[in-house]
Design a protein around this motif. Structure first.
Motif, short mmCIF file in Angstrom:
data_model
loop_
_atom_site.label_atom_id
_atom_site.label_comp_id
_atom_site.label_asym_id
_atom_site.label_seq_id
_atom_site.Cartn_x
_atom_site.Cartn_y
_atom_site.Cartn_z
N SER A 123 0.81 -1.22 0.00
CA SER A 123 0.00 0.00 0.00
C SER A 123 0.84 1.27 0.00
N LEU A 124 2.14 1.16 0.17
CA LEU A 124 2.99 2.35 0.22
C LEU A 124 2.99 3.06 -1.12
N PRO A 125 2.90 4.39 -1.14
CA PRO A 125 2.79 5.12 -2.40
C PRO A 125 4.12 5.46 -3.06
N MET A 126 5.22 5.39 -2.32
CA MET A 126 6.50 5.81 -2.89
C MET A 126 7.12 4.67 -3.72
N PRO A 127 8.09 4.97 -4.59
CA PRO A 127 8.80 3.91 -5.31
C PRO A 127 9.46 2.95 -4.31
N ARG A 128 9.27 1.64 -4.55
CA ARG A 128 9.76 0.64 -3.61
C ARG A 128 10.65 -0.36 -4.34
N MET A 129 11.68 -0.79 -3.66
CA MET A 129 12.50 -1.89 -4.16
C MET A 129 12.67 -2.90 -3.04
N PHE A 130 12.51 -4.18 -3.38
CA PHE A 130 12.79 -5.26 -2.44
C PHE A 130 14.04 -5.96 -2.93
N MET A 131 15.08 -5.94 -2.12
CA MET A 131 16.36 -6.54 -2.49
C MET A 131 16.54 -7.84 -1.72
N HIS A 132 16.97 -8.90 -2.43
CA HIS A 132 17.19 -10.18 -1.78
C HIS A 132 18.42 -10.85 -2.37
N GLY A 133 19.02 -11.71 -1.59
CA GLY A 133 20.16 -12.46 -2.05
C GLY A 133 19.76 -13.60 -2.97
N GLU A 134 20.68 -14.00 -3.83
CA GLU A 134 20.45 -15.09 -4.76
C GLU A 134 20.00 -16.37 -4.03
N GLN A 135 20.56 -16.63 -2.85
CA GLN A 135 20.20 -17.83 -2.11
C GLN A 135 18.76 -17.80 -1.60
N ASN A 136 18.14 -16.64 -1.61
CA ASN A 136 16.77 -16.52 -1.12
C ASN A 136 15.78 -16.23 -2.26
N ALA A 137 16.14 -16.66 -3.46
CA ALA A 137 15.28 -16.44 -4.62
C ALA A 137 14.00 -17.27 -4.58
N THR A 138 13.91 -18.20 -3.62
CA THR A 138 12.70 -19.03 -3.50
C THR A 138 11.66 -18.43 -2.56
N LEU A 139 11.87 -17.23 -2.05
CA LEU A 139 10.86 -16.59 -1.21
C LEU A 139 9.51 -16.60 -1.95
N SER A 140 8.48 -17.09 -1.28
CA SER A 140 7.22 -17.37 -1.97
C SER A 140 6.51 -16.13 -2.49
N TYR A 141 6.80 -14.97 -1.88
CA TYR A 141 6.04 -13.78 -2.22
C TYR A 141 6.68 -12.92 -3.31
N LEU A 142 7.83 -13.31 -3.83
CA LEU A 142 8.49 -12.48 -4.84
C LEU A 142 7.62 -12.26 -6.08
N PRO A 143 6.92 -13.28 -6.59
CA PRO A 143 6.03 -13.01 -7.74
C PRO A 143 4.94 -11.99 -7.42
N ARG A 144 4.43 -12.03 -6.19
CA ARG A 144 3.39 -11.05 -5.81
C ARG A 144 3.96 -9.64 -5.81
N LEU A 145 5.19 -9.48 -5.35
CA LEU A 145 5.81 -8.16 -5.37
C LEU A 145 5.96 -7.65 -6.79
N ARG A 146 6.41 -8.53 -7.68
CA ARG A 146 6.59 -8.11 -9.08
C ARG A 146 5.26 -7.73 -9.71
N GLU A 147 4.22 -8.52 -9.41
CA GLU A 147 2.89 -8.21 -9.95
C GLU A 147 2.40 -6.84 -9.47
N ALA A 148 2.82 -6.45 -8.27
CA ALA A 148 2.42 -5.17 -7.71
C ALA A 148 3.34 -4.03 -8.13
N ARG A 149 4.22 -4.30 -9.09
CA ARG A 149 5.15 -3.30 -9.62
C ARG A 149 6.16 -2.80 -8.60
N VAL A 150 6.50 -3.67 -7.67
CA VAL A 150 7.64 -3.42 -6.80
C VAL A 150 8.88 -3.89 -7.54
N ARG A 151 9.91 -3.06 -7.56
CA ARG A 151 11.15 -3.48 -8.19
C ARG A 151 11.80 -4.54 -7.29
N VAL A 152 12.05 -5.73 -7.85
CA VAL A 152 12.69 -6.81 -7.12
C VAL A 152 14.12 -6.95 -7.64
#
Length: 276
Positions: free
Chosen positions: A219-248
């Motif tokens: 719900s945050l209105p500002m530009p957002r980026m979620f940064m994660h390490g390669e070893q944590n690429a299996t986080l289940s919510y990453l597709p949801r973040l991308r769908e919400a136009r959060v830069r991953v």
């Protein structure tokens, strides 16, 4: 109360140190900070559990941040900050500490970067004052229950003696197969006060399980980026973040700690996000 500022000679560290006396929720603090002024809107950094403000000191070494003001501090219970009652430290307490420091330094609008515990603190801060946050970089800050792989150990490995729990936590962390885990674990006793561990961990678990963190983040209105390490690429919510136009942003050759495993990639990604 006055702030004690130790000036750093130009050409050496490139930033200033200041100790800031505060009272937060009735608890006396003496907060250790580093900062610099500049013509460009400041970046406010919140470090993770077991880390310190120095995670972000290298901002002054990167030309992409030339002219950019910044502020970082040791959270209560961590680093060089003194806390009058370690048992009161929790994520909400850290949010209130951040509010007090922003007021003290006269920071109105700012870019926000938080890692892990600091990412969760930053999320709640941004949710409370979205009109003041110009952009937000969340470096593996908690947004879902699965993010409690460190903090949930306070429940999974209960111990009557806080020191025993912390000693065993350090051993488990040191033996983790993730990037930089041994490096991180080696300094935990020096960077964290044992009396603050349980309050921080329990509040992180409570908020991750019941705090609607994902909804707050999306719900945050500002530009957002979620940064994660390669070893944590299996986080289940990453597709949801991308769908919400959060830069991953995935950091190669990295686990939970990009500032230790791949700092050049981390700084470049932060610089691009802040500049955009």
């Amino acid at each position: 109360m006055s702030t004690t500022i130790a000036q750093v000679s130009p050409g050496t560290a490139g930033f200033d140190h200041a100790r800031v006396p505060l009272v937060v929720q009735g608890v006396a603090l003496d907060v250790a900070t580093i900062h610099r002024t500049g013509p460009l809107s400041p970046v406010v950094f919140l470090h993770g559990f077991g880390s310190t403000k120095e995670d972000y000191a290298d901002i002054v070494r990167h030309a992409e941040f030339s002219g950019r003001a910044f502020l970082a501090w040791d959270a209560p219970g961590c680093g060089e900050t003194h806390c009058g009652d370690l048992g009161r430290v929790s994520i909400p307490f850290l949010v209130d500490t951040a509010r007090a420091l922003l007021a003290h330094f006269g920071v109105t609008e700012f870019h926000l970067v938080g890692h892990s515990m600091g990412g969760l603190t930053a999320l709640l801060l941004a949710h409370a004052m979205p009109e003041r946050v110009l952009s937000f970089v969340d470096i593996e800050g908690n947004v879902a229950p699965e993010d409690c792989f460190l903090s949930r150990q306070i429940i999974d490995y209960p111990a009557d003696d806080p020191q025993h729990f912390f000693d065993e936590f350090i051993l488990r962390t040191h033996g983790s197969p993730a990037y930089a885990s041994a490096l991180y674990a080696a300094s935990l006793r020096h960077k964290v006060r044992t009396g603050a561990v349980a309050g921080i961990f329990r509040s992180m678990v409570e908020l991750s399980d019941h705090g609607d963190l994902m909804d707050k983040f999306l719900s945050l209105p500002m530009p957002r980026m979620f940064m994660h390490g390669e070893q944590n690429a299996t986080l289940s919510y990453l597709p949801r973040l991308r769908e919400a136009r959060v830069r991953v942003e995935e950091v190669p050759s990295c686990g939970h700690f990009p500032m230790y495993s791949n700092p050049l990639h981390m700084w470049s990604a932060i610089a691009k996000h802040v500049a955009s």
